[in-house]
Motif scaffolding. Sequence first.
Motif, mmCIF file in Angstrom:
data_model
loop_
_atom_site.group_PDB
_atom_site.id
_atom_site.type_symbol
_atom_site.label_atom_id
_atom_site.label_comp_id
_atom_site.label_asym_id
_atom_site.label_seq_id
_atom_site.Cartn_x
_atom_site.Cartn_y
_atom_site.Cartn_z
ATOM 1 N N ILE A 164 -8.667 14.025 10.190
ATOM 2 C CA ILE A 164 -7.883 13.625 11.458
ATOM 3 C C ILE A 164 -8.667 12.215 12.117
ATOM 4 C CG2 ILE A 164 -7.610 14.350 13.920
ATOM 5 C CD1 ILE A 164 -7.517 17.247 12.752
ATOM 6 N N VAL A 165 -9.812 12.170 11.947
ATOM 7 C CA VAL A 165 -10.617 10.896 12.561
ATOM 8 C C VAL A 165 -10.142 9.878 11.681
ATOM 9 C CG1 VAL A 165 -12.683 9.648 12.964
ATOM 10 C CG2 VAL A 165 -12.391 12.207 13.704
ATOM 11 N N TYR A 166 -10.152 9.867 10.623
ATOM 12 C CA TYR A 166 -9.679 8.757 9.552
ATOM 13 C C TYR A 166 -8.289 8.216 9.857
ATOM 14 C CZ TYR A 166 -8.342 6.551 5.332
ATOM 15 O OH TYR A 166 -7.804 5.484 4.291
ATOM 16 N N GLN A 167 -7.375 9.318 9.990
ATOM 17 C CA GLN A 167 -5.948 9.152 10.360
ATOM 18 C C GLN A 167 -5.954 8.257 11.691
ATOM 19 O OE1 GLN A 167 -3.835 9.078 7.560
ATOM 20 N NE2 GLN A 167 -2.571 8.030 9.173
ATOM 21 N N GLU A 168 -6.590 8.608 12.405
ATOM 22 C CA GLU A 168 -6.285 8.095 13.814
ATOM 23 C C GLU A 168 -6.943 6.627 13.924
ATOM 24 O OE1 GLU A 168 -4.790 9.190 16.202
ATOM 25 O OE2 GLU A 168 -5.400 8.314 18.065
ATOM 26 N N LEU A 169 -8.080 6.637 13.041
ATOM 27 C CA LEU A 169 -8.514 5.064 13.002
ATOM 28 C C LEU A 169 -7.479 4.292 12.395
ATOM 29 C CD1 LEU A 169 -12.440 5.372 11.673
ATOM 30 C CD2 LEU A 169 -11.642 4.517 13.921
ATOM 31 N N CYS A 170 -6.950 4.671 11.200
ATOM 32 C CA CYS A 170 -5.874 3.813 10.457
ATOM 33 C C CYS A 170 -4.736 3.457 11.607
ATOM 34 C CB CYS A 170 -5.352 4.529 9.368
ATOM 35 S SG CYS A 170 -6.553 4.810 8.112
ATOM 36 N N ASP A 171 -4.627 4.632 12.289
ATOM 37 C CA ASP A 171 -3.227 4.260 13.090
ATOM 38 C C ASP A 171 -3.543 3.248 14.241
ATOM 39 O OD1 ASP A 171 -1.971 6.143 11.641
ATOM 40 O OD2 ASP A 171 -1.974 7.628 12.999
ATOM 41 N N LEU A 172 -4.803 3.462 14.812
ATOM 42 C CA LEU A 172 -5.173 2.459 15.881
ATOM 43 C C LEU A 172 -5.577 0.976 15.339
ATOM 44 C CD1 LEU A 172 -7.247 4.610 18.403
ATOM 45 C CD2 LEU A 172 -4.796 4.166 18.407
ATOM 46 N N MET A 173 -6.065 0.891 14.340
ATOM 47 C CA MET A 173 -6.343 -0.452 13.551
ATOM 48 C C MET A 173 -5.103 -1.077 13.039
ATOM 49 S SD MET A 173 -10.159 -0.686 12.536
ATOM 50 C CE MET A 173 -10.119 0.862 11.301
ATOM 51 N N GLY A 174 -3.934 -0.224 12.830
ATOM 52 C CA GLY A 174 -2.787 -0.886 12.398
ATOM 53 C C GLY A 174 -1.758 -1.089 13.314
ATOM 54 N N PRO A 175 -0.581 -1.478 12.930
ATOM 55 C CA PRO A 175 0.042 -1.659 11.707
ATOM 56 C C PRO A 175 -0.499 -3.020 11.296
ATOM 57 C CG PRO A 175 1.536 -2.109 13.514
ATOM 58 C CD PRO A 175 0.367 -1.677 14.248
ATOM 59 N N VAL A 176 -0.326 -3.289 9.975
ATOM 60 C CA VAL A 176 -0.728 -4.658 9.273
ATOM 61 C C VAL A 176 0.427 -5.332 9.792
ATOM 62 C CG1 VAL A 176 -2.252 -3.940 7.703
ATOM 63 C CG2 VAL A 176 0.234 -3.704 7.106
ATOM 64 N N ASP A 177 -0.223 -6.669 9.743
ATOM 65 C CA ASP A 177 1.146 -7.886 9.987
ATOM 66 C C ASP A 177 0.106 -9.135 9.545
ATOM 67 O OD1 ASP A 177 2.634 -9.992 10.426
ATOM 68 O OD2 ASP A 177 2.215 -9.843 12.761
ATOM 69 N N HIS A 178 0.377 -9.446 8.328
ATOM 70 C CA HIS A 178 -0.442 -10.575 7.737
ATOM 71 C C HIS A 178 0.667 -11.946 7.912
ATOM 72 C CE1 HIS A 178 -2.063 -7.247 5.325
ATOM 73 N NE2 HIS A 178 -2.958 -7.504 6.273
ATOM 74 N N SER A 179 1.571 -11.960 8.379
ATOM 75 C CA SER A 179 2.400 -12.789 8.565
ATOM 76 C C SER A 179 1.818 -14.097 9.624
ATOM 77 C CB SER A 179 3.651 -12.706 8.749
ATOM 78 O OG SER A 179 4.518 -13.707 9.528
ATOM 79 N N LEU A 180 2.017 -15.299 8.825
ATOM 80 C CA LEU A 180 1.590 -16.554 9.770
ATOM 81 C C LEU A 180 2.821 -16.981 10.685
ATOM 82 C CD1 LEU A 180 -0.605 -18.505 7.346
ATOM 83 C CD2 LEU A 180 -1.426 -16.988 9.377
ATOM 84 N N HIS A 181 4.060 -16.399 10.461
ATOM 85 C CA HIS A 181 5.021 -16.721 11.272
ATOM 86 C C HIS A 181 5.443 -18.136 11.206
ATOM 87 C CE1 HIS A 181 5.552 -12.698 13.318
ATOM 88 N NE2 HIS A 181 4.175 -12.690 13.090
ATOM 89 N N LEU A 182 5.437 -18.661 9.885
ATOM 90 C CA LEU A 182 5.636 -20.019 9.705
ATOM 91 C C LEU A 182 7.182 -20.226 9.548
ATOM 92 C CD1 LEU A 182 3.208 -20.547 6.387
ATOM 93 C CD2 LEU A 182 2.905 -21.016 9.058
ATOM 94 N N LYS A 183 7.290 -21.436 10.236
ATOM 95 C CA LYS A 183 8.813 -22.038 10.294
ATOM 96 C C LYS A 183 9.178 -22.752 8.827
ATOM 97 C CE LYS A 183 8.291 -24.028 14.901
ATOM 98 N NZ LYS A 183 8.502 -25.319 15.348
#
Length: 296
Positions: free
Chosen positions: A77-96
């Motif tokens: 439960i702790v692991y899942q909550e850590l994943c949820d709070l540190m996510g979601p992932v967004d590796h995009s640099l939003h380049l034009k």
Amino acid sequence: MFESLQDGLSSALKSLSGQGKLTEANMREGLKLVERSLLEADVSFEVARYFMKNVTEKAVGETVLKSLKPQQQVVGIVYQELCDLMGPVDHSLHLKGKNDVTVLMLCGLQGAGKTTTVGKLGKMLKAGQRNPLLVAADLQRPAAIDQLHVLGEQLGLPVYSDREEKDPVKVCNAAIKEAKKLGADVVILDTAGRLHIDEELMGQLERIDKQCSPEQIYLTVDAMTGQDAVNSAKAFNDALEIDGVIMTKLDGDARGGAALSVKHVTGVPIKFMGTGEKLEALEPFHPDRMAQRILG
Ligand code: GDP
């Protein structure tokens, strides 16, 4: 996974045996251990408290699973909550598009690894067929300008600097114009850092933000600095509305709890992590891997 925490928990969760549901009472000792483990991993006190409250609310009332040992269930439960709070992932640099110029602004305390990260991002963008221009907008330390030129040479990337100009906003604006001339499609601003947050630094960064309108502002945070990382992240985010965080020095022995704290106080995604001094040592941030590291 998480053997050391599970070992500690096995006796702390004795009161769970024979019970049908998880309750605050039967998890109390176990949750104290989890909280201690988070603090040891450098999660700030305030965030660890908030986190434990969340986890307790989620866990209470859950059925005690026969298929798992109680310690595995609580850690799960702790692991899942850590994943949820540190996510979601967004590796995009939003380049034009490549015909436009995207401006990325990096900020952070001195020594956090900002200039190195500018180089790392430059390398990554070059590998992705982009043409970045690195900009020395840290006019406080002449050595920072030299450092960026050295990185540019190593990477075969152009660097814009103006040693006569005292106003970093002017340097950044001139660099953006220069990018258009050079055919560069991404401008990465290496702004000034300080050992501590001060009004002058924040005022300078705010002016660059207003007048150069970067698409993205990233805060570099040294994962080794734990509690300080949280305070500085709060201050930078209040002044600038940052879009993402890059955690550096995760190749060291930091357990990584600063990632949870910084995500909590800023609310913006952690995009990348620095895993060494070399310019290729930049990796996308993965909440699940960081959760494993925090739980040890
Ligand atoms: P700045 O003052 O924020 O621009 O910081 P620098 O880029 O000059 O970095 C400060 C020091 O941290 C330098 O010695 C870098 O080599 C080192 N550094 C930066 N990022 C990392 C990293 O991810 N891992 C390690 N081990 N060192 C790093």
